[in-house]
Design a protein around this motif. Structure first.
Motif, mmCIF file in Angstrom:
data_model
loop_
_atom_site.group_PDB
_atom_site.id
_atom_site.type_symbol
_atom_site.label_atom_id
_atom_site.label_comp_id
_atom_site.label_asym_id
_atom_site.label_seq_id
_atom_site.Cartn_x
_atom_site.Cartn_y
_atom_site.Cartn_z
ATOM 1 N N LYS A 113 -10.468 7.109 4.507
ATOM 2 C CA LYS A 113 -10.144 7.884 3.301
ATOM 3 C C LYS A 113 -11.097 9.049 3.069
ATOM 4 O O LYS A 113 -10.671 10.162 2.800
ATOM 5 C CB LYS A 113 -10.114 6.977 2.089
ATOM 6 C CG LYS A 113 -8.814 6.183 2.044
ATOM 7 C CD LYS A 113 -8.725 5.424 0.778
ATOM 8 C CE LYS A 113 -7.402 4.694 0.696
ATOM 9 N NZ LYS A 113 -7.535 3.530 -0.179
ATOM 10 N N ARG A 127 0.803 -1.213 0.000
ATOM 11 C CA ARG A 127 0.000 0.000 0.000
ATOM 12 C C ARG A 127 0.841 1.272 0.000
ATOM 13 O O ARG A 127 0.321 2.360 -0.153
ATOM 14 C CB ARG A 127 -0.971 -0.003 1.179
ATOM 15 C CG ARG A 127 -2.066 -1.009 0.991
ATOM 16 C CD ARG A 127 -2.752 -0.889 -0.363
ATOM 17 N NE ARG A 127 -3.788 0.105 -0.383
ATOM 18 C CZ ARG A 127 -4.992 -0.069 0.087
ATOM 19 N NH1 ARG A 127 -5.335 -1.225 0.615
ATOM 20 N NH2 ARG A 127 -5.882 0.879 0.030
ATOM 21 N N MET A 152 -17.490 -6.820 2.864
ATOM 22 C CA MET A 152 -16.334 -6.306 3.602
ATOM 23 C C MET A 152 -15.941 -4.903 3.172
ATOM 24 O O MET A 152 -16.190 -4.496 2.041
ATOM 25 C CB MET A 152 -15.148 -7.247 3.478
ATOM 26 C CG MET A 152 -15.064 -8.031 2.199
ATOM 27 S SD MET A 152 -13.915 -9.402 2.404
ATOM 28 C CE MET A 152 -14.756 -10.693 1.523
ATOM 29 N N VAL A 195 -6.283 10.475 -3.392
ATOM 30 C CA VAL A 195 -7.244 10.869 -2.357
ATOM 31 C C VAL A 195 -6.707 12.123 -1.682
ATOM 32 O O VAL A 195 -7.400 13.120 -1.516
ATOM 33 C CB VAL A 195 -7.415 9.752 -1.304
ATOM 34 C CG1 VAL A 195 -8.269 10.237 -0.142
ATOM 35 C CG2 VAL A 195 -8.015 8.510 -1.933
ATOM 36 N N ASP A 207 -14.791 5.910 7.921
ATOM 37 C CA ASP A 207 -14.145 5.582 6.650
ATOM 38 C C ASP A 207 -12.932 6.514 6.552
ATOM 39 O O ASP A 207 -13.083 7.721 6.333
ATOM 40 C CB ASP A 207 -15.133 5.816 5.509
ATOM 41 C CG ASP A 207 -14.519 5.500 4.151
ATOM 42 O OD1 ASP A 207 -13.272 5.579 4.033
ATOM 43 O OD2 ASP A 207 -15.266 5.195 3.228
ATOM 44 N N GLU A 239 -12.625 -2.013 3.555
ATOM 45 C CA GLU A 239 -11.261 -1.776 4.054
ATOM 46 C C GLU A 239 -11.044 -0.300 4.361
ATOM 47 O O GLU A 239 -11.824 0.559 3.939
ATOM 48 C CB GLU A 239 -10.212 -2.287 3.073
ATOM 49 C CG GLU A 239 -10.209 -1.610 1.734
ATOM 50 C CD GLU A 239 -9.141 -2.189 0.798
ATOM 51 O OE1 GLU A 239 -8.378 -3.092 1.191
ATOM 52 O OE2 GLU A 239 -9.087 -1.728 -0.341
ATOM 53 N N PRO A 293 -5.673 -2.599 4.580
ATOM 54 C CA PRO A 293 -5.985 -3.300 3.332
ATOM 55 C C PRO A 293 -6.506 -4.717 3.589
ATOM 56 O O PRO A 293 -5.984 -5.421 4.448
ATOM 57 C CB PRO A 293 -4.648 -3.358 2.587
ATOM 58 C CG PRO A 293 -3.620 -2.784 3.483
ATOM 59 C CD PRO A 293 -4.267 -2.161 4.653
ATOM 60 N N VAL A 348 -1.632 9.394 -0.937
ATOM 61 C CA VAL A 348 -2.607 8.316 -0.706
ATOM 62 C C VAL A 348 -3.532 8.190 -1.915
ATOM 63 O O VAL A 348 -4.080 9.182 -2.381
ATOM 64 C CB VAL A 348 -3.452 8.595 0.555
ATOM 65 C CG1 VAL A 348 -4.489 7.499 0.771
ATOM 66 C CG2 VAL A 348 -2.548 8.715 1.773
ATOM 67 N N ALA A 349 -3.671 6.964 -2.405
ATOM 68 C CA ALA A 349 -4.478 6.727 -3.608
ATOM 69 C C ALA A 349 -5.692 5.862 -3.303
ATOM 70 O O ALA A 349 -5.728 5.147 -2.312
ATOM 71 C CB ALA A 349 -3.619 6.033 -4.658
ATOM 72 N N THR A 350 -6.684 5.903 -4.177
ATOM 73 C CA THR A 350 -7.856 5.028 -4.018
ATOM 74 C C THR A 350 -7.541 3.668 -4.593
ATOM 75 O O THR A 350 -6.630 3.487 -5.381
ATOM 76 C CB THR A 350 -9.080 5.517 -4.822
ATOM 77 O OG1 THR A 350 -8.670 5.683 -6.174
ATOM 78 C CG2 THR A 350 -9.650 6.775 -4.277
ATOM 79 N N ARG A 351 -8.366 2.714 -4.205
ATOM 80 C CA ARG A 351 -8.296 1.375 -4.738
ATOM 81 C C ARG A 351 -9.709 0.858 -4.731
ATOM 82 O O ARG A 351 -10.606 1.499 -4.203
ATOM 83 C CB ARG A 351 -7.434 0.518 -3.811
ATOM 84 C CG ARG A 351 -6.467 -0.368 -4.546
ATOM 85 C CD ARG A 351 -5.582 -1.119 -3.611
ATOM 86 N NE ARG A 351 -6.333 -1.899 -2.618
ATOM 87 C CZ ARG A 351 -5.889 -3.045 -2.110
ATOM 88 N NH1 ARG A 351 -4.727 -3.529 -2.510
ATOM 89 N NH2 ARG A 351 -6.574 -3.697 -1.203
ATOM 90 N N ARG A 352 -9.931 -0.310 -5.257
ATOM 91 C CA ARG A 352 -11.277 -0.884 -5.139
ATOM 92 C C ARG A 352 -11.582 -1.101 -3.648
ATOM 93 O O ARG A 352 -10.701 -1.075 -2.814
ATOM 94 C CB ARG A 352 -11.345 -2.206 -5.888
ATOM 95 C CG ARG A 352 -10.296 -3.146 -5.416
ATOM 96 C CD ARG A 352 -10.547 -4.565 -5.769
ATOM 97 N NE ARG A 352 -9.417 -5.318 -5.280
ATOM 98 C CZ ARG A 352 -9.175 -5.559 -4.006
ATOM 99 N NH1 ARG A 352 -10.004 -5.139 -3.081
ATOM 100 N NH2 ARG A 352 -8.105 -6.222 -3.636
ATOM 101 N N GLY A 353 -12.882 -1.335 -3.364
ATOM 102 C CA GLY A 353 -13.247 -1.601 -1.981
ATOM 103 C C GLY A 353 -13.342 -0.335 -1.159
ATOM 104 O O GLY A 353 -13.083 -0.339 0.025
ATOM 105 N N GLU A 354 -13.712 0.760 -1.809
ATOM 106 C CA GLU A 354 -13.821 2.019 -1.078
ATOM 107 C C GLU A 354 -15.013 2.005 -0.130
ATOM 108 O O GLU A 354 -15.016 2.656 0.884
ATOM 109 C CB GLU A 354 -13.959 3.188 -2.046
ATOM 110 C CG GLU A 354 -12.690 3.494 -2.781
ATOM 111 C CD GLU A 354 -11.520 3.678 -1.850
ATOM 112 O OE1 GLU A 354 -11.552 4.616 -1.035
ATOM 113 O OE2 GLU A 354 -10.569 2.885 -1.910
ATOM 114 N N MET A 404 -10.746 14.231 4.891
ATOM 115 C CA MET A 404 -10.263 13.134 4.052
ATOM 116 C C MET A 404 -8.848 12.735 4.438
ATOM 117 O O MET A 404 -7.956 13.570 4.534
ATOM 118 C CB MET A 404 -10.282 13.555 2.586
ATOM 119 C CG MET A 404 -11.691 13.556 2.027
ATOM 120 S SD MET A 404 -11.742 14.366 0.441
ATOM 121 C CE MET A 404 -11.031 13.118 -0.599
#
Ligand SMILES: Cc1cc2nc3c(=O)[nH]c(=O)nc-3n(C[C@H](O)[C@H](O)[C@H](O)COP(=O)(O)OP(=O)(O)OC[C@H]3O[C@@H](n4cnc5c(N)ncnc54)[C@H](O)[C@@H]3O)c2cc1C
Ligand code: FES
Lengths: 138, 591
Positions: B170, A92, B145, A124, B168, B147, B40, A128-134, B491
């Motif tokens: 982020k 990450r 799920m 973001v 959350d 993360e 993660p 820090v970057a986004t990924r799936r599963g936000e 954020m």
């Protein structure tokens, strides 16, 4: 009574000198410049770079330099640090180091360094970057 | 601001092995399940960092076709665990551990873990392989799920679980959950110490939130330190690569004067204490003694080198552990070169495992209806010293906790929503963010962490513990209410997360230090210089920390015994360690 930051005087100052560990004493010899990509989409219209002076020690990683900046110089800096392994397992901490993709936690700092995210469109905040599963996955 | 509310039957907090296994257990029983992972998915917490060994009684292992020792049995394994724990174990939980272990291993194999090799009482795989298998399984059966989502608090109504508030990280938005049951699986609180073994997410909120909600916590003074962990160079700080090397290949440990300090100890204790998983308690104790008596290395450790071992056989075995000197993401070739040329590296005893935690019964229920706990965050089966695998623990706990939570949820009444309870908790969480100016959370943390490492390590004494308790109390009273973030955006505001975590760290350090002060004896991983004996006449008790208002009350309860009755008598610490080593069966292997 003993306090962490010398409650009485230095409210938001730097770590007191006598609290440095041997590890940090070694670091006071040489300084390097670390240039970091900064972008907070909630307030900035476009990205910019901030430059920091960081004490250098042999065997330090880019992540160690970011930790130093965040803990001592600039608490507004964002890099993936609230979780993550520091030991090359979670990936990450991926970003660009002097233009080359790599893991911040396992890339050694060798001199002046420039740090950027892998892709501008996924930022973001700062590094820090986004990924799936936000959000909750279905 | 958008306000999300998610409804579920069972909410799992934690994305390590215990959390994932609990999610699978609850989902297989038909419950709607949501799992929250602070970091993660399948790549956070201690689980992916583990080597990892999985212990099962040798007879069951041999019946599964592995190199298990057929003379071993569940009864023998049970007896060994209780002696290794210096009789401090909850024997009901040891029975559950020994009984459930074979089934947990069989299913992991069916879900596709890679097994590297097996021995008398264990198989060896990797923490990453286990997480990958659990993630695939959980996805395939419909566990939802999320993360980078952090639990902030639980909402109870009429004493029962009704919901939870999370952040959350982020987006900086709150998420409200309505749920009938919660399984806490948040692991240890390594982040309360510096240096530590790496994971940046483990600051113990789960234990503290459960405690505040009405669960007891106990045996908080028993904290295991892994020995021979790399202290230098900085990029490898906290890696257990040298621990693994020393356990498998051997080598020499010396103090700053170049003395092989283990030579001072009973050869039997040294033999067991360096070749079995006893190394965590024995070597960490002996190395910390060198450091405390002024014979430590510059960064507070000792030196590890090849000693008199020949390079070729050394490199051969090292090559099996670390092919081409690569280990996980680390390129260790520099380490290989140093050891080859006869140089030493600095290694130390760093926090690895928390033997105490949330008090549960053998159904993994806490004192709060609807709240369960599993894995390292629970007060588990190992008493005062863990030799058998925590990897097995997280899975045997997780499966049962998840199933029991699903059964509870199926029978529970519908939850009521109390929006006001959520509002109040959000307001509390926002405090460091809205406070205009104040102390920087990360700086306060670093200073606490270093002191914790020094005073709450493998060797303690009453005077230092009292000073540490006073220090932590002062931080709690005067500095915690003053932390503030430098930027006010929501954020990915790291300082905000740090400020919230700091409250847990302080809570847990105070609980552990006061429990260590309370226990006026030495046992397992808790050694008191001012009480250097194991006192079986007065201390066959678990320590308990109860909330009383905002303060703690430290009390105790007798150890839970089913089969083995502990002996009486007072024995000096190292003699007791030797007795417990001698009480071990002749099964062999590392456990
Ligand atoms: C370096 C290292 C090596 C080890 N090696 C071994 C080994 O070889 N064999 C062995 O048996 N044991 C080993 N252990 C111990 C073992 O790995 C752990 O005890 C076990 O993995 C714990 O599993 P867990 O699921 O209970 O917790 P963890 O795996 O630590 O997972 C905890 C989870 O909870 C999440 N979490 C925490 N707080 C919150 C919150 N507020 N909101 C949401 N989520 C949260 C975390 O992000 C994480 O996902 C090792 C430990 C370490 C540190
Ligand atoms: S922090 Fe996990 S790989 Fe770098």
């Amino acid at each position: 009574m003993e306090y962490c930051l010398g409650n009485k005087h230095k409210r938001d100052g730097k770590m007191e000198k006598n609290r440095t560990t041997p590890r940090e004493k070694n670091m006071t010899q040489k300084k390097i410049t670390v240039k970091v990509f900064r972008f907070d989409p909630s307030v900035d219209t476009e990205p910019h770079y901030a430059t920091y002076e960081v004490p250098f020690s042999n065997g330090m990683s880019v992540m160690n330099a970011l930790d130093y900046i965040y803990q001592n110089l600039d608490g507004t800096l964002a890099y993936y640090d609230h979780a993550g392994c520091s030991l090359g397992i979670c990936a990450r901490c991926t970003g660009k180091i002097n233009g080359k993709a790599g893991l911040f936690c396992q890339t050694p700092v060798e001199g002046d360094t420039c740090l950027e995210p892998l892709s501008l469109s996924k930022v973001v905040k700062d590094l820090v970057a986004t990924r799936r599963g936000e959000s909750v996955e279905d | 601001m958008k306000q999300e509310t998610i409804e579920t039957d069972v909410l799992i907090i934690g994305g390590g092995g215990a959390g994932f296994r609990a999610a699978i257990g609850a989902r297989e029983k038909g419950a709607e399940v949501v799992l929250l992972s602070k970091g993660p998915l399948a790549r956070c917490g201690a689980t992916p960092m583990a080597g990892a060994d999985f212990t099962v009684d040798g007879l069951s292992l041999s019946q599964m076709g592995f190199d298990g020792e057929p003379r071993d049995s569940k009864e023998t394994f049970f007896s060994d665990i209780v002696h290794q724990g210096y009789y401090m174990n909850n024997q009901k939980l040891v029975e559950q551990y020994v009984r459930a272990a074979p089934d947990r291993l069989k299913e992991l194999i069916a879900w596709g873990i890679k097994i590297i090799h097996s021995e008398e009482r264990a198989i060896f795989t990797s923490g990453v392989s286990i997480m990958d298998a659990l993630l695939r399984r959980a996805r395939s059966i419909g566990v939802r799920m999320a993360e980078d989502v952090m639990l902030l608090d639980l909402v109870t109504g009429g004493g029962k679980i009704e919901g939870a508030l999370a952040l959350d990280i982020k987006s900086g938005e709150f998420i409200r959950f309505k749920t009938k049951a919660v399984v806490m699986a948040t692991g240890g609180w390594h982040k309360a110490f510096w240096p530590n073994t790496g994971m940046r997410d483990l600051s113990g909120e789960g234990v503290v939130i459960a405690h505040r909600a009405g669960a007891d916590i106990g045996n908080m003074e028993f904290i295991t330190f892994a020995c021979n962990v790399l202290l230098s160079p900085m990029k490898w700080l906290g890696s257990i690569a040298t621990y693994m090397l020393h356990t498998t290949v051997g080598g020499e440990l010396t103090n700053q004067r170049g003395e092989a300090f283990l030579d001072k100890y009973d050869p039997y204790v040294v033999q067991k204490g360096t070749t079995m998983e006893w190394n965590k308690s024995f070597i960490s104790f002996a190395a910390t003694k060198e450091v405390r008596e002024g014979r430590g290395s510059p960064n507070g450790g000792i030196c590890y080198g090849r000693g008199r071992a020949d390079w070729e056989p050394f490199e051969f075995v090292a090559g099996i552990l670390f092919p081409n000197w690569k280990y996980k993401g680390l390129d260790l070739s520099e380490l290989g070169e140093k050891l080859k040329s006869g140089e030493t590296v600095e290694v130390g005893s760093l926090v690895e495992y928390f033997d105490g935690g949330i008090v549960v019964n053998e159904r993994f229920e806490t004192a709060v209806p609807g709240l369960y706990a599993a894995g390292e965050c629970a007060l588990g089966p190992f008493g005062s010293n863990r030799i058998a695998a925590a990897i097995t623990e997280m899975l045997v706990h997780g499966a049962d906790a998840g199933e029991n939570a699903a059964a509870y949820a199926a029978a529970a009444d519908a939850r009521k929503t109390d929006a006001a309870a959520f509002d109040e908790k959000e307001e509390a969480a926002l405090r460091p963010l809205v406070r205009p100016k104040g102390l920087r959370p990360a700086q306060v943390r670093r200073c606490i962490q270093e002191k914790a490492h020094k005073h709450l390590g493998p060797i303690r004494n009453g005077r230092e513990l009292q000073a540490f308790v006073d220090f932590v109390s002062a931080i709690k009273r005067d500095e915690l209410p003053q932390t503030a973030t430098s930027s006010k955006g929501r954020m990915y505001n790291k300082e905000w997360v740090d400020a919230l975590e700091l409250e847990s760290i302080v809570h847990l350090l105070e609980a552990a230090a006061r429990s260590a002060l309370f226990r006026t004896e030495s046992r397992g991983v808790h050694y008191r210089e001012d009480h250097p004996y194991t006192d079986n006449d007065n201390w066959l008790y678990e320590s308990l920390v109860k909330m009383s208002g905002d303060d703690f009350e430290i009390t105790k309860r007798p150890v839970t015994c089913t089969t083995i009755t502990p002996p009486r008598g007072v024995v000096s610490y190292l003699d007791m360690m030797k007795k417990m080593m001698e009480a071990h069966s002749d099964v062999g292997g590392h456990h």
